[in-house]
Motif scaffolding. Sequence first.
Motif, PDB file in Angstrom:
ATOM      1  N   ALA A  38       6.820 -15.059  27.949  1.00  0.00           N
ATOM      2  CA  ALA A  38       7.175 -14.005  28.900  1.00  0.00           C
ATOM      3  C   ALA A  38       6.040 -12.999  29.002  1.00  0.00           C
ATOM      4  N   LEU A  39       5.799 -12.516  30.204  1.00  0.00           N
ATOM      5  CA  LEU A  39       4.824 -11.443  30.390  1.00  0.00           C
ATOM      6  C   LEU A  39       5.358 -10.146  29.801  1.00  0.00           C
ATOM      7  N   GLN A  40       4.489  -9.363  29.250  1.00  0.00           N
ATOM      8  CA  GLN A  40       4.898  -8.052  28.755  1.00  0.00           C
ATOM      9  C   GLN A  40       5.375  -7.187  29.922  1.00  0.00           C
ATOM     10  N   GLN A  41       6.341  -6.330  29.631  1.00  0.00           N
ATOM     11  CA  GLN A  41       6.903  -5.471  30.672  1.00  0.00           C
ATOM     12  C   GLN A  41       5.816  -4.620  31.331  1.00  0.00           C
ATOM     13  N   ARG A  42       4.872  -4.150  30.543  1.00  0.00           N
ATOM     14  CA  ARG A  42       3.789  -3.317  31.078  1.00  0.00           C
ATOM     15  C   ARG A  42       2.934  -4.094  32.073  1.00  0.00           C
ATOM     16  N   VAL A  43       2.628  -5.373  31.741  1.00  0.00           N
ATOM     17  CA  VAL A  43       1.814  -6.212  32.630  1.00  0.00           C
ATOM     18  C   VAL A  43       2.561  -6.484  33.925  1.00  0.00           C
ATOM     19  N   GLN A  44       3.864  -6.774  33.823  1.00  0.00           N
ATOM     20  CA  GLN A  44       4.663  -6.996  35.032  1.00  0.00           C
ATOM     21  C   GLN A  44       4.595  -5.783  35.955  1.00  0.00           C
ATOM     22  N   GLN A  45       4.777  -4.617  35.373  1.00  0.00           N
ATOM     23  CA  GLN A  45       4.774  -3.386  36.167  1.00  0.00           C
ATOM     24  C   GLN A  45       3.407  -3.138  36.795  1.00  0.00           C
ATOM     25  N   ASP A  46       2.331  -3.425  36.062  1.00  0.00           N
ATOM     26  CA  ASP A  46       0.978  -3.246  36.603  1.00  0.00           C
ATOM     27  C   ASP A  46       0.743  -4.167  37.803  1.00  0.00           C
ATOM     28  N   ILE A  47       1.202  -5.419  37.672  1.00  0.00           N
ATOM     29  CA  ILE A  47       1.025  -6.395  38.759  1.00  0.00           C
ATOM     30  C   ILE A  47       1.805  -5.949  39.998  1.00  0.00           C
ATOM     31  N   LEU A  48       3.055  -5.543  39.800  1.00  0.00           N
ATOM     32  CA  LEU A  48       3.895  -5.144  40.936  1.00  0.00           C
ATOM     33  C   LEU A  48       3.382  -3.867  41.578  1.00  0.00           C
ATOM     34  N   ARG A  49       2.879  -2.947  40.751  1.00  0.00           N
ATOM     35  CA  ARG A  49       2.336  -1.697  41.283  1.00  0.00           C
ATOM     36  C   ARG A  49       1.072  -1.972  42.099  1.00  0.00           C
ATOM     37  N   GLU A  50       0.256  -2.909  41.621  1.00  0.00           N
ATOM     38  CA  GLU A  50      -0.982  -3.249  42.332  1.00  0.00           C
ATOM     39  C   GLU A  50      -0.682  -3.884  43.691  1.00  0.00           C
TER      40      GLU A  50
END
Length: 492
Positions: A289-301
């Motif tokens: 699973a992707l880390q929650q922080r990485v998911q949020q960074d991708i979606l924010r980008e």
Amino acid sequence: MQIMILCTIWCTSGTPVVKDSLEPHMWGYRPRITLEHLVRYMQQQKKKFPILEEFLKNETVLQATQYIPDIVRLQKLLFDEMHHRIDRKMAHKMSMRDFIVRHRTENLLNEYQKMVASVQRAWLLVRDKLKDHGQLKVEEEYLKEDLGLTTALEFFIPTTTGPGACTFSLVHYLSYIHNNFIDWCRAKSKTSAWHEHKIQLAHTHKCHLLDYQSQLTSILLSHCHYSLRLGQGREVSYDLPALEKYILDRFIHGKPTILVDIPHVSYQEDIYTAAKFAAVRKKVAPQSALQQRVQQDILRELGSPDKLRRSLDVVEIVLGFLTSGGGKPKTTLRSYLRKLKMEKRSFSKKAKEHCNLEHILSLWQTLSGVVQSHDIICPLHMHAGLTEPFHTLNQELLQPLAETQCKHLDRALPKVDLSALLGTLYEFIETYTRHIDMNKEWGLVDTLPPHLEASNLDPSLDLDELPEDITLAQTASTWKYIVQFQAQQKQH
């Protein structure tokens, strides 16, 4: 006296004469200059002209090859828009006119109409030949279609089976005819100045093909001669050596052969199956699973729905390759995209930076879930004007939740990992309930755990808090309700 007689002669080029329209005269018949007349004339000659004869024998199908660029461009546009993105039911239901009218500018609309017209002209010229062309099997019932604007979209989407095999086989056959004719003429011409060269199908233009149709009549007229002999009337002859040389030099010499590589579309359900996802988990193991922080960074980008969808398209293509070929889990997504020659495609820079192949399914869950969530939360930005994120799902699987079930979920959801639940439910809907013929009244809580185990998914997902009376037919409605619940939580 001879001058007076000649003045009373009327000439006709094969046009019917209406009896009562003219007074009786002496008539002289002049045959029309056509390919058919040229063929009859050549049959009476002793000397053979092999290249000219081969051209005339194949003229009908060679005429159709001029449409290759338009057909290939249409297939490319359909591939870019439809690959892994359209459901078979929608492709069957939607006509070509419906497709090109929706969200098209006037210029693009005219271009699509021109490309469809080219498909239709080529198809009508050669479709009878396709049943004997061995590359792909085109069903007899499909050959009866005329492939116009009112034809179902599925006939134009290039696939190796079903209705899409029509245009796939059409391009393959036209390329085969062109290549065979060019190779044959090169061998017969015996000229050292004609060097063989090849061109990719996607880069083919009219200048690479035998684009002669608009000039054919004037060419024949410029190479024919009339003579008037006493007692024999008017005769037509052709300068066959000059005609053969002109056609060879003007239209055939130096033409390349085509390297055939036709993109074929995979429908959404071809990749969204539990078996395919299980294959990825097995061939690229373990999945993480992707880390929650990485998911949020991708979606924010990515931000906008359009950018999300473009990145999701890339992930789905990668999944298609991993399903068949597998890969090493620690391979970076950046290097794998480079291997597929997709590094220039619009895609998340953050995902390239932080994701390996071991994260591919987690990335798919993240992007696809948010795309569909956005369609619920922000319906004004819906893709293709649709207001139902599961618009291609059978209506039996879109049953609404009862009020008591919604109240139960309101109490249960604060105790559950919503992101994990949403990702799992979405994959379950797209890869399992969409495809499996089952009892729609079975309970979701009872059906989901065996699926998790069979698909190598995390079986530890806490489902005890969910209402036991939610059925499989209500799974999509449950997912949508959780999306809205999560959005409301974030607002508070």
